[in-house]
Design an enzyme around this catalytic site. Structure first.
Site, PDB file in Angstrom:
ATOM      1  N   ALA A   1      -3.375  14.796   5.626  1.00 26.25           N
ATOM      2  CA  ALA A   1      -3.287  13.492   6.282  1.00 26.25           C
ATOM      3  C   ALA A   1      -2.289  12.600   5.562  1.00 26.25           C
ATOM      4  CB  ALA A   1      -4.666  12.827   6.304  1.00 26.25           C
TER       5      ALA A   1
ATOM      6  N   HIS B   1       3.525  14.473   1.676  1.00 21.34           N
ATOM      7  CA  HIS B   1       2.977  15.815   1.433  1.00 21.34           C
ATOM      8  C   HIS B   1       4.107  16.812   1.642  1.00 21.34           C
ATOM      9  CE1 HIS B   1      -1.325  14.687   1.397  1.00 21.34           C
ATOM     10  NE2 HIS B   1      -1.036  13.875   2.398  1.00 21.34           N
TER      11      HIS B   1
ATOM     12  N   HIS C   1     -10.434   1.170   1.469  1.00 26.41           N
ATOM     13  CA  HIS C   1     -10.207   2.084   2.593  1.00 26.41           C
ATOM     14  C   HIS C   1     -11.490   2.055   3.415  1.00 26.41           C
ATOM     15  CE1 HIS C   1      -8.526   6.003   4.340  1.00 26.41           C
ATOM     16  NE2 HIS C   1      -9.676   5.787   4.973  1.00 26.41           N
TER      17      HIS C   1
ATOM     18  N   LYS D   1      -8.962  -0.313  -6.179  1.00 31.64           N
ATOM     19  CA  LYS D   1      -8.999   0.321  -4.854  1.00 31.64           C
ATOM     20  C   LYS D   1     -10.296   1.091  -4.684  1.00 31.64           C
ATOM     21  CE  LYS D   1      -7.728   1.935  -0.852  1.00 31.64           C
ATOM     22  NZ  LYS D   1      -6.528   2.754  -0.620  1.00 31.64           N
TER      23      LYS D   1
ATOM     24  N   HIS E   1       0.870  -1.188   0.000  1.00 31.99           N
ATOM     25  CA  HIS E   1       0.000   0.000   0.000  1.00 31.99           C
ATOM     26  C   HIS E   1       0.902   1.231   0.000  1.00 31.99           C
ATOM     27  CE1 HIS E   1      -3.878   2.123   1.244  1.00 31.99           C
ATOM     28  NE2 HIS E   1      -2.966   3.074   1.179  1.00 31.99           N
TER      29      HIS E   1
ATOM     30  N   HIS F   1      -4.762  -0.814   5.576  1.00 34.48           N
ATOM     31  CA  HIS F   1      -4.226  -0.091   6.741  1.00 34.48           C
ATOM     32  C   HIS F   1      -5.139  -0.186   7.966  1.00 34.48           C
ATOM     33  CE1 HIS F   1      -6.951   2.842   5.054  1.00 34.48           C
ATOM     34  NE2 HIS F   1      -6.093   3.325   4.178  1.00 34.48           N
TER      35      HIS F   1
ATOM     36  N   ASN G   1      -5.316   7.249  -6.294  1.00 32.27           N
ATOM     37  CA  ASN G   1      -6.070   8.480  -5.997  1.00 32.27           C
ATOM     38  C   ASN G   1      -5.272   9.731  -6.343  1.00 32.27           C
ATOM     39  OD1 ASN G   1      -4.391   7.729  -3.809  1.00 32.27           O
ATOM     40  ND2 ASN G   1      -5.588   8.964  -2.368  1.00 32.27           N
TER      41      ASN G   1
ATOM     42  N   ASP H   1       1.357   2.574   3.574  1.00 33.30           N
ATOM     43  CA  ASP H   1       0.525   3.761   3.408  1.00 33.30           C
ATOM     44  C   ASP H   1       1.391   5.017   3.509  1.00 33.30           C
ATOM     45  OD1 ASP H   1      -1.752   5.238   2.892  1.00 33.30           O
ATOM     46  OD2 ASP H   1      -2.451   5.227   4.970  1.00 33.30           O
TER      47      ASP H   1
ATOM     48  N   HIS I   1       1.693   5.288  -1.664  1.00 30.47           N
ATOM     49  CA  HIS I   1       1.346   6.493  -2.428  1.00 30.47           C
ATOM     50  C   HIS I   1       2.623   7.083  -3.016  1.00 30.47           C
ATOM     51  CE1 HIS I   1      -2.831   6.805  -0.953  1.00 30.47           C
ATOM     52  NE2 HIS I   1      -2.335   6.283   0.157  1.00 30.47           N
ATOM     53  N   LEU I   2       2.670   7.179  -4.333  1.00 29.00           N
ATOM     54  CA  LEU I   2       3.813   7.795  -5.006  1.00 29.00           C
ATOM     55  C   LEU I   2       3.486   9.162  -5.591  1.00 29.00           C
ATOM     56  CD1 LEU I   2       5.514   4.788  -6.860  1.00 29.00           C
ATOM     57  CD2 LEU I   2       6.268   5.968  -4.793  1.00 29.00           C
ATOM     58  N   ARG I   3       2.198   9.551  -5.535  1.00 31.05           N
ATOM     59  CA  ARG I   3       1.782  10.844  -6.074  1.00 31.05           C
ATOM     60  C   ARG I   3       2.141  10.958  -7.560  1.00 31.05           C
ATOM     61  NH1 ARG I   3      -1.372  10.840  -1.773  1.00 31.05           N
ATOM     62  NH2 ARG I   3      -0.469  11.736   0.116  1.00 31.05           N
TER      63      ARG I   3
END
Length: 339
Positions: free
Chosen positions: A258, A246, A136, A97, A14, A170, A42, A242, A16-18
């Protein structure tokens, strides 16, 4: 000579690589030490079709350069996906997802209701095609109760679609851990930070914005339940960081974003945690073996050698503040061997 530990083909199920500059800035932090990861869809706008999956994977591969790393791609779930569409994209993705609408970062286009009949065509096709569903799992209730309230939805979906692999993403609560034993098709990812912190660490004293995440950290008895299944490498749980980067200014601000950024330190801190609990022999299954079996993936061969040598975590990685910034952790990465 310092104590050494070898981890083979670690996986982050899980991540996030943006996109854009953020992707370029942080992708190598995961790709250097992990063999592969489930990539969250996302973005803005979210990844919803085959062309977008292929294009996003291409941008990831460009960002990681020469690193040996497999991005396992996902689609942002929509109940309008039909069987023909899913068949057309099946070879490009590892999972879908599902986000409840508006519940977390960039989830406004998610599902606003969980009527089984409305979801049945898409979930039946996924089940038939062997495509796992990652969720989620939070309601719009009181923030500390949102995940526990969602467990009944997990159980409703698991019962209605018994051949569908459902990954509770998560997880943070004792109730989610208990749900693992009730349905053979429910699985879970657990983050590093939820194994370490409770809400008290986030807001019990001075507010710690870099520990604020969704789902929010819970109570001590919830952390205890997570630790119990992670440390024994329960066959239905696997590591999913996860890790959610940011910019520093988005975290240290009113309306704090978050997400906890753990990618650069995850393996080192997991080794320290499992060693503390005399469970280092179970770390390979938690960090790799279970995920390979549950998802049926074979990641690139990679050996990460950790050394019991103090490491001071940098204050930031290209403008993103990691967990334990400026603090000393027990393990360092000595070398990474590919092939």
């Amino acid at each position: 000579m310092p104590q050494q530990l070898s981890i083979h083909s670690p996986l982050d199920m899980h991540l996030h690589l943006r996109d854009g500059e953020m992707l370029k800035n942080i992708a190598k932090a995961s790709a250097h030490t992990f063999s592969g990861a489930i990539i969250m869809p996302n973005l803005v706008p979210p990844v919803t079709n085959k062309e977008e999956v292929i294009a996003y994977k291409s941008r990831i591969m460009e960002a990681i350069g020469e690193e040996s790393f497999e991005p396992y791609m996902t689609l942002f779930f929509k109940p309008s996906y039909d069987r023909a569409f899913l068949e057309s994209v099946r070879d490009e993705i590892t999972a879908l997802k599902l986000y409840p609408a508006g519940i977390t970062t960039n989830s406004e286009g998610g599902v606003s209701g969980f009527d089984v009949e409305e979801l049945r065509p898409t979930l039946t096709a996924m089940s038939d095609l062997g495509i796992p569903l990652c969720i989620h799992g939070e309601t719009n209730g009181f923030v500390m109760d949102r995940e526990a309230e969602f467990v009944s939805i997990y159980e409703k979906l698991a019962t209605a679609f018994p051949e569908l692999k459902i990954i509770m993403e998560h997880i943070t609560t004792k109730e989610s851990v208990e749900a693992l034993e009730k349905h053979p098709n429910l699985y879970a990812t657990i983050t590093l930070h939820h194994l370490l912190i409770t809400l008290d660490d986030v807001a019990g004293g001075m507010l710690q914005p870099h520990l604020f995440c969704k789902p929010i950290a819970k109570r001590p008895h919830d952390r205890k339940a997570l630790l119990e299944v992670a440390l024994k490498a329960h066959p239905k749980v696997m590591f999913g960081s996860d890790s959610a980067p940011h910019p520093k200014e988005a975290k240290e601000a009113c309306g704090c974003a978050a997400g906890v950024f753990t990618a650069p330190i995850a393996l080192q801190v997991l080794a320290e945690l499992f060693e503390k609990h005399d469970a280092l022999d179970r770390l390979p299954d938690f960090i790799s073996g279970n995920a390979m079996r549950i998802y049926g993936v074979t990641p690139p061969s990679k050996e990460v050698v950790l050394e019991k040598s103090p490491f001071v975590v940098p204050n930031d990685y290209n403008g993103v503040v990691p967990m334990y910034a400026g603090e000393e952790i027990a393990y360092s990465i000595k070398e990474v061997n590919v092939g």
